[in-house]
Design a protein around this motif. Structure first.
Motif, PDB file in Angstrom:
ATOM      1  N   HIS A 181      53.187   7.681  29.518  1.00 31.82           N
ATOM      2  CA  HIS A 181      53.787   6.431  30.002  1.00 31.82           C
ATOM      3  C   HIS A 181      54.253   5.493  28.890  1.00 31.82           C
ATOM      4  O   HIS A 181      55.035   4.581  29.155  1.00 31.82           O
ATOM      5  CB  HIS A 181      52.780   5.685  30.875  1.00 31.82           C
ATOM      6  N   TYR A 182      53.754   5.681  27.655  1.00 40.13           N
ATOM      7  CA  TYR A 182      54.075   4.743  26.575  1.00 40.13           C
ATOM      8  C   TYR A 182      54.510   5.491  25.317  1.00 40.13           C
ATOM      9  O   TYR A 182      54.059   6.608  25.051  1.00 40.13           O
ATOM     10  CB  TYR A 182      52.851   3.880  26.227  1.00 40.13           C
ATOM     11  N   ASP A 183      55.381   4.836  24.553  1.00 38.37           N
ATOM     12  CA  ASP A 183      55.759   5.335  23.237  1.00 38.37           C
ATOM     13  C   ASP A 183      54.760   4.758  22.229  1.00 38.37           C
ATOM     14  O   ASP A 183      54.758   3.559  21.957  1.00 38.37           O
ATOM     15  CB  ASP A 183      57.183   4.887  22.893  1.00 38.37           C
ATOM     16  N   LEU A 184      53.912   5.610  21.669  1.00 38.30           N
ATOM     17  CA  LEU A 184      52.851   5.145  20.773  1.00 38.30           C
ATOM     18  C   LEU A 184      53.179   5.351  19.305  1.00 38.30           C
ATOM     19  O   LEU A 184      52.315   5.159  18.445  1.00 38.30           O
ATOM     20  CB  LEU A 184      51.535   5.881  21.092  1.00 38.30           C
ATOM     21  N   THR A 185      54.417   5.722  18.994  1.00 38.36           N
ATOM     22  CA  THR A 185      54.750   6.032  17.608  1.00 38.36           C
ATOM     23  C   THR A 185      54.516   4.848  16.668  1.00 38.36           C
ATOM     24  O   THR A 185      54.248   5.038  15.488  1.00 38.36           O
ATOM     25  CB  THR A 185      56.209   6.505  17.485  1.00 38.36           C
ATOM     26  N   GLY A 186      54.578   3.630  17.202  1.00 38.96           N
ATOM     27  CA  GLY A 186      54.347   2.458  16.365  1.00 38.96           C
ATOM     28  C   GLY A 186      52.908   2.308  15.920  1.00 38.96           C
ATOM     29  O   GLY A 186      52.608   1.510  15.021  1.00 38.96           O
ATOM     30  N   TYR A 187      52.009   3.079  16.515  1.00 43.38           N
ATOM     31  CA  TYR A 187      50.591   3.006  16.152  1.00 43.38           C
ATOM     32  C   TYR A 187      50.215   4.013  15.068  1.00 43.38           C
ATOM     33  O   TYR A 187      49.062   4.054  14.633  1.00 43.38           O
ATOM     34  CB  TYR A 187      49.712   3.232  17.385  1.00 43.38           C
ATOM     35  N   GLY A 188      51.179   4.820  14.632  1.00 42.71           N
ATOM     36  CA  GLY A 188      50.926   5.785  13.575  1.00 42.71           C
ATOM     37  C   GLY A 188      51.990   5.715  12.512  1.00 42.71           C
ATOM     38  O   GLY A 188      52.855   4.830  12.523  1.00 42.71           O
ATOM     39  N   SER A 189      51.936   6.646  11.566  1.00 41.92           N
ATOM     40  CA  SER A 189      52.926   6.714  10.500  1.00 41.92           C
ATOM     41  C   SER A 189      53.931   7.813  10.820  1.00 41.92           C
ATOM     42  O   SER A 189      53.851   8.470  11.868  1.00 41.92           O
ATOM     43  CB  SER A 189      52.232   7.027   9.168  1.00 41.92           C
TER      44      SER A 189
END
Length: 220
Positions: A181-189
């Motif tokens: 449901h969410y784009d979590l790429t901003g929480y990693g490198s």
């Protein structure tokens, strides 16, 4: 996959019918389905159970019973798999602190073992200091993290930052229901791998195995 099969399995899991649940999963595998397709069946059933819970059609107790029943089925399924392959790489799996949903980790562990990985599954609710200590001691090539709750996302970011700041950082794989449901790429490198489907995880495993075979000269 029969569209009704995940629904039948979901009902069986919620009712705590261990033997019936195993027969559904076991017969699915015996009838020629791959391990990946079998895990997709289980995943879809668990997603259905999660939807029922969100719609207040089942209680927390029902959800816990379904998880415990699914846990048994996965353990029995893992016992039937071929363990003769010599492991070539290491993977460490766990959930961030506060995360209790561990079923996905058990499926990922089995898929990793199918591709000759040695796996340590540390399960649910692992505090960050213990995660870092385990990584430094065991030195896995890959760390798999499962997360399914929005309020734990700041913790996820902290875990990734600390793991990828180690002297010899492993590849960090992140999976869980949130990625549906969410784009979590901003929480990693840019080095973090986010997996939102079981098929995507197997594709990553296949690509990794191909790279390894090119280096070693082995056939996959």
């Amino acid at each position: 996959m029969d569209n009704q099969t995940p629904l039948v399995l979901a009902k069986s899991l919620v009712e705590g019918k261990i033997q019936k649940s195993w027969l559904i999963v076991g017969s699915y595998l015996e009838n020629g389905s791959s391990l990946l397709d079998t895990y997709l069946l289980i995943t879809n059933a668990m997603y259905q159970i999660g939807q029922w819970w969100q719609e207040n059609k089942i209680s927390v107790a029902d959800e816990h019973l379904a998880t415990a029943t699914c846990d048994y089925v996965l353990a029995r399924l893992q016992f039937t798999l071929n363990k003769d392959k010599f492991p070539s790489k290491r993977a460490l799996l766990f959930c961030v602190e506060g995360e209790e949903h561990y079923i996905a980790l058990k499926m990922l562990a089995s898929l990793l073992e199918e591709y000759r990985w040695e796996v340590k599954n540390l399960g649910a609710n692992l505090p960050l200091p213990y995660a870092i200590n385990s990584i430094e001691k065991w030195k896995p090539e890959v760390v798999g993290i499962s997360i399914s709750q929005v309020h734990l996302l700041p913790s996820l970011k902290q875990y990734i930052n600390e793991i990828e700041s180690l002297a010899y950082p492993p590849t960090v794989l992140v999976g869980g229901r949130l990625l549906q449901h969410y784009d979590l790429t901003g929480y990693g490198s840019t080095q973090t791998v986010f997996i939102n489907k079981v098929e995507q995880f197997e594709q990553w495993l296949l690509e990794n195995a191909l790279k390894q075979s090119l280096v070693s000269g082995e056939k996959i």
